[in-house]
Design a protein around this motif. Structure first.
Motif, short mmCIF file in Angstrom:
data_model
loop_
_atom_site.label_atom_id
_atom_site.label_comp_id
_atom_site.label_asym_id
_atom_site.label_seq_id
_atom_site.Cartn_x
_atom_site.Cartn_y
_atom_site.Cartn_z
N PRO A 48 0.85 -1.26 -0.01
CA PRO A 48 0.06 0.04 0.00
C PRO A 48 0.84 1.19 -0.06
O PRO A 48 2.09 1.20 0.49
CB PRO A 48 -0.94 -0.07 1.39
N MET A 49 0.40 2.30 -0.67
CA MET A 49 1.07 3.84 -0.70
C MET A 49 1.74 4.08 0.61
O MET A 49 2.75 4.68 0.83
CB MET A 49 0.30 4.57 -1.42
N TRP A 52 4.85 2.35 1.52
CA TRP A 52 5.95 2.83 0.52
C TRP A 52 6.56 4.21 1.26
O TRP A 52 7.75 4.17 1.30
CB TRP A 52 5.24 3.04 -0.84
N ASP A 53 5.52 5.05 1.45
CA ASP A 53 5.91 6.40 2.15
C ASP A 53 6.74 6.25 3.44
O ASP A 53 7.86 6.94 3.46
CB ASP A 53 4.82 7.14 2.18
N CYS A 72 7.17 -1.07 -7.40
CA CYS A 72 7.43 0.14 -6.94
C CYS A 72 6.61 1.10 -7.63
O CYS A 72 7.02 1.23 -9.05
CB CYS A 72 8.89 0.58 -7.02
N PRO A 73 5.89 1.82 -7.28
CA PRO A 73 4.97 2.82 -7.93
C PRO A 73 6.03 4.21 -8.49
O PRO A 73 7.18 4.29 -8.09
CB PRO A 73 4.07 3.45 -6.94
N GLU A 75 5.59 7.06 -8.49
CA GLU A 75 5.88 8.27 -7.81
C GLU A 75 6.56 7.90 -6.65
O GLU A 75 7.41 9.13 -6.19
CB GLU A 75 4.34 8.68 -6.96
N VAL A 76 6.66 6.87 -6.09
CA VAL A 76 8.02 6.64 -5.31
C VAL A 76 9.23 6.51 -6.17
O VAL A 76 10.22 7.24 -5.58
CB VAL A 76 7.97 5.23 -4.62
#
Length: 208
Positions: A48-49, A52-53, A72-73, A75-76
């Motif tokens: 989930p994002m 990641w954050d 890995c998205p 935005e990451v």
């Protein structure tokens, strides 16, 4: 582990074969595990994002492995290209599906290995590769000139992904998967491996 070996081992839809990782602690435990199957899960499974954050914000020693995760998205990845460690930026650049806009940014990277990866990457826009033909490192300039010389007459999104294979020289990062100590602190003593990189859709830019 190479992409080809991963495909043999897990099949083409590999991220779907691994249960989602639901916490930073779980990701770190899997990454540090001595069980290769658990380390593989940390390299493939989605998260989930918010996880990641937290991982990128609170655990800088895990940023290389965040960039190494195939789920890995974008935005990451956009945050990881700002990392102070060149091997983290280099791992982003070496991803087969690295977004073109990130490759454009990384073409200005202070580290030669990162710029060279951009010069030989199949998703790098032509305008980006053209800039690198004047790179101060001769190896990069030569690779970029080879790409421009072999660029397709028509290519979607300015990339050369429909060009048949050619082979400029590339020096690429090799992550170390030998054990939990290297897993925590990154790929250990980093080295660049000299290899020929195909420019067509069959090109491989490390485990993806």
């Amino acid at each position: 582990m190479t992409l080809a070996l991963d495909l043999v081992r897990y099949g083409p839809a590999m991220p779907d074969r691994f249960p989602e990782i639901t916490s930073v602690e779980q990701f770190i435990r899997l990454r540090l595990s001595e069980d290769p199957a658990e380390r593989d899960r940390s390299a493939w499974a989605a998260m989930p994002m918010p996880v990641w954050d937290e991982l990128v914000r609170e655990h800088p020693d895990m940023r290389f492995w965040a960039a190494h995760n195939r789920s890995c998205p974008p935005e990451v990845l956009a945050e990881l290209v700002k990392d102070d460690a060149w091997h983290v930026r280099g791992r982003v650049a070496s991803r087969r599906n690295c977004p073109a806009e990130l490759l454009e940014k990384l073409a200005n990277d202070p580290h030669d290995a990162v710029r060279n990866t951009v010069a030989t990457h199949q998703r790098s826009p032509r305008s980006t590769v053209l800039r690198l033909t004047d790179d101060p490192w001769a190896v990069i300039a030569e690779a970029a000139r080879t790409r421009i010389a072999n660029w397709p007459q028509t290519a979607p999104n300015e990339t050369g992904t429909d060009k048949p294979d050619t082979a400029p020289v590339s020096y690429q990062l090799e992550p170390n998967h030998q054990g939990p100590a290297q897993a925590r602190f990154g790929p250990g003593p980093l080295r660049l491996r000299r290899r020929a990189v195909p420019l067509g859709p069959q090109a491989s830019y490390g485990p993806e």
